[in-house]
Design an enzyme around this catalytic site. Structure first.
Site, PDB file in Angstrom:
ATOM      1  CG  ASP A  25       7.078 -12.291   7.388  1.00 27.97           C
ATOM      2  OD1 ASP A  25       6.686 -13.052   8.302  1.00 27.97           O
ATOM      3  OD2 ASP A  25       6.590 -11.161   7.197  1.00 27.97           O
ATOM      4  NE  ARG A  63       2.644 -12.389   9.130  1.00 25.06           N
ATOM      5  CZ  ARG A  63       3.108 -13.272   9.988  1.00 25.06           C
ATOM      6  NH1 ARG A  63       2.273 -14.090  10.591  1.00 25.06           N
ATOM      7  NH2 ARG A  63       4.400 -13.356  10.269  1.00 25.06           N
ATOM      8  CG  ASN A  64       3.553 -12.913   4.306  1.00 20.84           C
ATOM      9  OD1 ASN A  64       2.783 -11.991   4.021  1.00 20.84           O
ATOM     10  ND2 ASN A  64       4.538 -12.774   5.182  1.00 20.84           N
ATOM     11  CG  ASP A 121       4.301 -10.174   0.827  1.00 20.02           C
ATOM     12  OD1 ASP A 121       4.263  -9.677  -0.312  1.00 20.02           O
ATOM     13  OD2 ASP A 121       3.461  -9.931   1.699  1.00 20.02           O
TER      14      ASP A 121
HETATM   15  P1  AMP Z   1      -0.236  -7.685   2.615  1.00 15.11           P
HETATM   16  O1  AMP Z   1      -0.014  -6.221   2.651  1.00 15.11           O
HETATM   17  O2  AMP Z   1       0.720  -8.419   1.703  1.00 15.11           O
HETATM   18  O3  AMP Z   1      -0.341  -8.323   3.972  1.00 15.11           O
HETATM   19  O4  AMP Z   1      -1.683  -7.887   1.914  1.00 15.11           O
HETATM   20  C1  AMP Z   1      -2.883  -7.494   2.531  1.00 15.11           C
HETATM   21  C2  AMP Z   1      -4.039  -8.325   1.996  1.00 15.11           C
HETATM   22  O5  AMP Z   1      -4.235  -8.068   0.597  1.00 15.11           O
HETATM   23  C3  AMP Z   1      -3.761  -9.834   2.067  1.00 15.11           C
HETATM   24  O6  AMP Z   1      -4.154 -10.363   3.293  1.00 15.11           O
HETATM   25  C4  AMP Z   1      -4.601 -10.373   0.930  1.00 15.11           C
HETATM   26  O7  AMP Z   1      -5.944 -10.575   1.356  1.00 15.11           O
HETATM   27  C5  AMP Z   1      -4.585  -9.265  -0.096  1.00 15.11           C
HETATM   28  N1  AMP Z   1      -3.570  -9.532  -1.153  1.00 15.11           N
HETATM   29  C6  AMP Z   1      -2.238  -9.309  -1.098  1.00 15.11           C
HETATM   30  N2  AMP Z   1      -1.617  -9.641  -2.240  1.00 15.11           N
HETATM   31  C7  AMP Z   1      -2.594 -10.104  -3.076  1.00 15.11           C
HETATM   32  C8  AMP Z   1      -2.590 -10.639  -4.425  1.00 15.11           C
HETATM   33  N3  AMP Z   1      -1.470 -10.755  -5.142  1.00 15.11           N
HETATM   34  N4  AMP Z   1      -3.768 -11.036  -4.937  1.00 15.11           N
HETATM   35  C9  AMP Z   1      -4.909 -10.924  -4.191  1.00 15.11           C
HETATM   36  N5  AMP Z   1      -4.970 -10.455  -2.937  1.00 15.11           N
HETATM   37  C10 AMP Z   1      -3.834 -10.035  -2.367  1.00 15.11           C
END
Ligand code: AMP
Length: 372
Positions: free
Chosen positions: A220, A224-225, A238
């Site tokens: 993926d 976004r990741n 991810d």
């Molecule tokens: P996700 O559920 O992985 O799509 O994460 C949602 C949002 O959380 C992402 O778009 C980032 O803005 C933020 N995010 C995710 N992982 C991290 C991380 N390790 N450190 C800082 N922000 C994060």
């Protein structure tokens, strides 16, 4: 670092050779330092030097074709890389959820929320909370065992997990500036320029080249990741999770043979035959390059996933974006080779991107004009 800051380093593409990187106050320019057969170094055959010290000495006093005179050696920013929260979490990484303090919600994804937090009141961490039912804990733990051992400066480090009760928590390294997609969209070209975009791509390729060397597949890869940290650090997040998630987000992930896929990022053979490989990750990397160069535009805007699949099968590919240089678009097209075998490796992509601006001796005369 001031204009003129420089470093001499081993070339990424030619082992045993040296490159000179110089900061001109705005950009970093790279020059290949050639070696003489009889020993000695030069940028231009017009002027050769017995030692690198003499070389530096000369170019500190004369720019003689370089973008600027050499100034001070480049300062190195020390970024500590932590692979574990403490020695205890090295092999015992199920941690007590009470040792976590939730400070600020950073975002919510399709599987739950992401929080900035503190572990043991000391270590900043990101805490991913998973919606109950978004994955089978057994599947997740099997995958997380592997993920825990994947360690690379361009991969988000998994520190620990809380899986004994719902919601499951995944504790990872914290990245200050969140997802690359939002970072690009917020900037929309005001600060981020081509050399910066190529650097992002090279950093992601470096993390992916590590996964490739470990025979691991992301599944993926998309802006976004990818997460953005301080000092222009970009890391892949991810990886492997797509395999264990039960996906629900209909916008990006479309139903196909019961699993749902981010169709616009997924290689045709993965869509048609569920054939995921590091080469399908390379396809997604091509789409990620498109996202980087367009400041986070949706690929194939206006087209539905099933239309994209049909068009790709007929040979259609995303057109060259307006501001995208031809050499970068050529790299994208290589990633979108219909034959998975014909796509480059991440190792190749990494050096192609790292050396994107590197200038060789043969073009040294032209270099001056290019660099001006
Ligand atoms: P996700 O559920 O992985 O799509 O994460 C949602 C949002 O959380 C992402 O778009 C980032 O803005 C933020 N995010 C995710 N992982 C991290 C991380 N390790 N450190 C800082 N922000 C994060």
């Amino acid at each position: 670092n001031q204009a003129g800051a420089f470093l001499i380093r081993e070339s990424e593409s030619l082992k045993g050779e040296f490159s000179l990187s110089v900061f001109d106050g705005e950009f970093v320019k790279h020059y290949r330092i050639r070696k003489l057969d009889e020993g000695g170094f030069f940028l231009s055959r017009r002027r050769t030097f017995k030692t690198l010290n003499e070389f530096v000495d000369y170019y500190s006093k004369n720019n003689d074709g370089l973008c600027v005179k050499l100034g001070k050696p480049c300062l190195k920013v020390q970024i500590p890389t932590t692979f574990d929260l403490s020695y205890k979490t090295v092999d015992q990484w199920e941690i007590d959820r009470n040792s976590l303090k939730f400070l600020k919600k950073l975002g919510s994804g399709q599987f739950g929320e992401v929080w900035e937090g503190l572990w043991n009141n000391t270590t900043p961490v990101a805490i991913k909370t998973l919606k109950p039912g978004s994955m089978d804990p057994k599947d997740f733990l099997r995958e997380a065992q592997i993920m825990k051992n994947l360690r690379h400066p361009k991969l988000i480090q998994l520190y620990a997990v809380c899986t004994l009760e719902d919601p499951i928590y995944i504790i990872t390294e914290l990245m200050r500036y969140g997802s690359l997609l939002e970072y690009l969209q917020n900037d929309a070209g005001s600060q981020i320029c081509l050399s910066h975009q190529i650097d992002m791509a090279a950093q992601v390729a470096s993390g992916m080249a590590y996964l490739e060397s470990q025979n691991y597949i992301h599944r993926d890869l998309a802006a976004r990741n990818v997460l953005v940290g301080e000092h222009n650090i970009y890391k892949v997040a991810d990886f492997g999770l797509a395999r264990v998630f039960k996906v629900e987000n209909e916008n990006i992930y479309e139903a196909k043979h019961e699993t749902k896929l981010p169709v616009k990022w997924t290689a045709p053979e993965a869509i048609h035959c569920n054939k995921f490989s590091i080469k399908s990750d390379v396809w997604s990397f091509g789409i990620l390059l498109f996202e980087i160069i367009t400041y986070g535009k949706m690929p194939y805007a206006g087209m539905a996933g099933h239309q994209v699949i049909q068009m790709l099968d007929k040979g259609y590919r995303l057109p060259q974006p307006d501001n995208c240089p031809k050499p970068l678009y050529d790299i994208m097209l290589q990633c979108w080779n219909a034959e998975a075998k014909g796509r480059p490796t991440f190792e190749t992509l990494q050096w192609q991107l790292e050396d994107y601006f590197e200038v060789g001796d043969s073009s040294y005369a032209d270099t001056r004009t290019i660099l001006k």
